[in-house]
Design an enzyme around this catalytic site. Structure first.
Site, short mmCIF file in Angstrom:
data_model
loop_
_atom_site.label_atom_id
_atom_site.label_comp_id
_atom_site.label_asym_id
_atom_site.label_seq_id
_atom_site.Cartn_x
_atom_site.Cartn_y
_atom_site.Cartn_z
N SER A 1 77.80 13.18 125.73
CA SER A 1 77.63 13.74 127.07
C SER A 1 76.59 13.06 127.94
O SER A 1 76.55 13.30 129.15
CB SER A 1 77.32 15.24 126.96
OG SER A 1 78.50 15.98 126.75
N LYS B 1 69.37 17.85 133.98
CA LYS B 1 70.63 18.57 133.77
C LYS B 1 70.34 20.07 133.74
O LYS B 1 69.31 20.50 133.19
CB LYS B 1 71.24 18.11 132.44
CG LYS B 1 72.62 18.67 132.14
CD LYS B 1 73.13 18.07 130.82
CE LYS B 1 74.54 18.52 130.46
NZ LYS B 1 75.02 17.89 129.20
N SER C 1 79.41 15.66 129.58
CA SER C 1 79.10 16.81 130.38
C SER C 1 77.94 16.60 131.35
O SER C 1 77.80 17.35 132.29
CB SER C 1 78.78 17.99 129.47
OG SER C 1 77.62 17.77 128.73
#
Lengths: 448, 448
Positions: B179, B80, B155
């Site tokens: 997330s 990420k 996310s």
């Protein structure tokens, strides 16, 4: 018969089991001693003579039948006056709660009652548990039994004083930033703060739900262990075997971390030198003593952040209970609770964020050391007449931020005792008590 | 040779060890697949083709000599884009950090590099990790590989999409209120949130230091375990034997708690019925499934409190990095971060206090059950064109409040997969993964 109030928890259990002593005269001896000495000490707010005698009588019957309810059956214990006992007044040391009489026992009290414990009464404390001198404006200035006119510390000052003066076999206090350990250090006794949540703290008048813990004060590690093991919650089911792993450690196998940041603490020379002697003794016993950088822990900054959070969370509770005017609180207590409401929200958020960063730093430390070692308070007890130093919780607040267990062990210094404090990772309560027992054998020649 | 991108982490390790496959063509196959498919998916922000090939080449040499650096040697993993890799851009999904190029690796990246992992690149995410659709205004609207035009969640939406689309063997995401797990559920893959602090989250652009965790997404529990076990910090020294206790459990010996408060969640019927089928399967396998009152946990209230804390702590970070004007953030992200500054301090304090109370309720639950079981998200993936439901994190935020581990397991529903989520007590990470492996065998026939 010699005075039974000279026996601690472990000695009393042994004497009950052997039939050498009986809870009734033991309880009577404690009540007599309270009547004799507590007029000056002011360690009790409520003495529950009648229910204590009734509990002692019931306990005698069980011991006679060799069927005690538990190891604490018949042991005279007293509770800080913020722990709810059904039908007994519970003031949290404030006039606002003078008539507060809870109708249910706190879970820790339920456990004690199920064990047949004799509850002697409720102990004096700093108002609202926010402060460390126990110079209580309503329930009396609590005295350190070791020296007239000196503070027992706080906020569990009545607990420290009553244990030291042999006015109970053990006591429960509460510890938000050091409130069990500071009075233990000042009064020359033992005080244990568990992992947050490991001993239930509901049913206790809160100061800070983030930091509050309930823990015992007593006269030896063994006495602390007997009380703590009764109160510690069973471990999570998926860690069920953990308790079995806590065999007694050899000091030579242990690694103690000493935070470099202790250098920032304004410490009395007698405390610093006694702490150095403690580390020397650990090294001489073969333990590794390792200096560690615990950044971002900085003692005074962390203590102030802890105070801000405690005041803010305390305000939440008292404003809900009493209304926004906070009637019945002393002006200084109310002012402290109101302080964060004037602070910017960002400052409070930064305090919580710091707590998390400090906790993470401690967790990293605990992957390389078994325990951290710190002094308990930077100073010995001092006269009530002088202003309390600001930094009383500089060394204790760390364990509240780390959320792990810590125990204050008394150690001789001149002219009054100090405390030394091993800390361990959250969940390591049983293991820390074993480590403390090993460390305490080193201190024993220097016990106060 | 069949397409090596169809192999997960465990299958790749086995193939490397057996000499059947070589990290160089595997890496090339992933890079080719990214080039082919990611134009539409937008799961990557940065593809590090050159360094990935160099890492693969070095890994090949080690496998040829039968001296891999670890089980992840040569495994193509992506991160990420809020996790720092030295010399690689790290945007946290925001224009403000378009040119941010950290000069040091995050500790989790250090571990991966020491293991010889091939880092394919950096993955798309919801701006600043605050949101759950990954409709990124700067780096592209990330798509769910299972259905065109649908969100992968967030996310860590790029992580979910890249794992599901076989554009990496596994990915790391971050999980503040769900997330990692929400995108795992929407994309039909596995996502693990560890105990807070059990996998280091420093070196990651923070949202909330209180809640942030780093965790892997992958295609099976075994793949998750291989990545997680490499990243999990060693247990505290005084709990050193804990890892040995995590033998594979039999479902018939396990107790799962199901919070009564799930009734308060506005859940899609397909999610509710699939979750009920999961509980039926647990019961049929002999596990106890126990309804529990988790008060004061209430899903939407808790999620809102978590959001408030995340926004407040996020504001602390971004205001420090960018100045009070928050230049470079999208208007909606900046407005969310500014929201708590307008709230009364008492509301923020109440949110932190609620977090503590919820954690204590969970700890009490974990003394009677091995794990809690919840759906992951109350809904399946939905089109980017419709407004995101407010309650995406209603069932995931609980583990962030409890601070313990949780894993989302994919389960077939109609028309898209859902996630089911076992949660355990803090520190029980290895054990939870074993429980998840056992539970997942029940789900396997229904795998998406």
């Amino acid at each position: 018969m010699s005075d039974p109030t000279e026996l601690g928890v472990a000695a009393l259990v042994a004497a009950y089991a052997a039939g050498r002593l009986d809870p009734v005269p033991v309880t009577d001896a404690y009540l007599a001693r309270i009547a004799r000495d507590d007029g000056t000490l002011r360690s009790y707010i409520t003495v529950a003579a009648q229910t204590a005698r009734a509990a002692a009588l019931a306990s005698r019957g069980r011991w006679l039948e060799h069927r005690p309810l538990g190891l604490l059956d018949g042991i005279p214990i007293a509770l800080k006056d913020n722990i709810d006992v059904a039908g007994m007044s519970c003031t949290a040391g404030t006039a606002a709660f003078r008539d507060r009489a809870p109708d249910a026992d706190a879970p820790v009290v339920e456990i004690l009652k199920r064990q047949g414990t004799v509850l002697l009464g409720k102990l004096n404390m700093h108002e609202g548990a926010l402060g460390a001198t126990t110079d209580n404006p309503v329930y009396g200035r609590c005295m350190n039994p070791l020296r007239a006119g000196y503070t027992p510390g706080g906020s569990s000052g009545g607990s420290g004083a009553a244990v030291a003066a042999r006015l109970c076999a053990a006591a429960l206090g509460t510890d938000t930033l050091g409130s069990v350990r500071v009075p233990a250090a000042y009064c020359g006794v033992f005080g244990f703060k568990p992992t947050n949540g490991a001993i239930r703290s509901d049913g206790v008048v809160p100061l800070s739900v983030t930091f509050d813990t309930v823990g015992p004060l007593a006269r030896s590690v063994a006495d602390i262990e007997l009380v703590a093991h009764a109160l510690l919650e069973p471990p999570a089911r998926n860690r069920a075997a953990q308790r079995e792993l806590t065999s007694a450690p050899a000091l030579a196998d242990l690694r103690f971390g000493v935070p470099l940041q202790l250098g920032e603490v304004d410490m009395e020379p007698a405390v610093r030198s006694a702490f150095a002697r403690f580390l020397d003794a650990l090294r001489a016993a073969g333990a590794a003593v390792i200096p560690l950088d615990l950044s971002p822990w900085h003692p005074s900054m962390t203590r102030r952040a802890g105070l801000l959070i405690s005041e803010a969370e305390g305000h939440l509770y008292y404003a809900e209970q009493l209304g926004p005017g906070l009637p019945g609180l002393s002006a200084s207590f109310a002012a402290m609770l109101r302080y964060p409401a004037q602070a910017r929200a960002a400052r409070i958020v930064a305090a919580y964020a710091l707590a998390e960063d400090v906790r993470n730093a401690c967790m990293r430390a605990f992957s390389v050391v078994d325990a951290l070692a710190l002094p308990t308070a930077p100073q010995m007890s001092f006269p009530h007449e002088i202003a309390a130093p600001e930094n009383q919780a500089d060394c204790t607040a760390l364990a509240n931020f780390a959320r792990g267990p810590a125990i204050s062990l008394p150690f001789a210094a001149d002219p009054l005792p100090i405390g030394v404090q091993p800390l361990a990772a959250p969940g390591g309560d049983h293991r820390l008590l074993s480590i403390a027992a090993a460390a305490d054998r080193l201190l024993a020649p220097g016990h106060f």
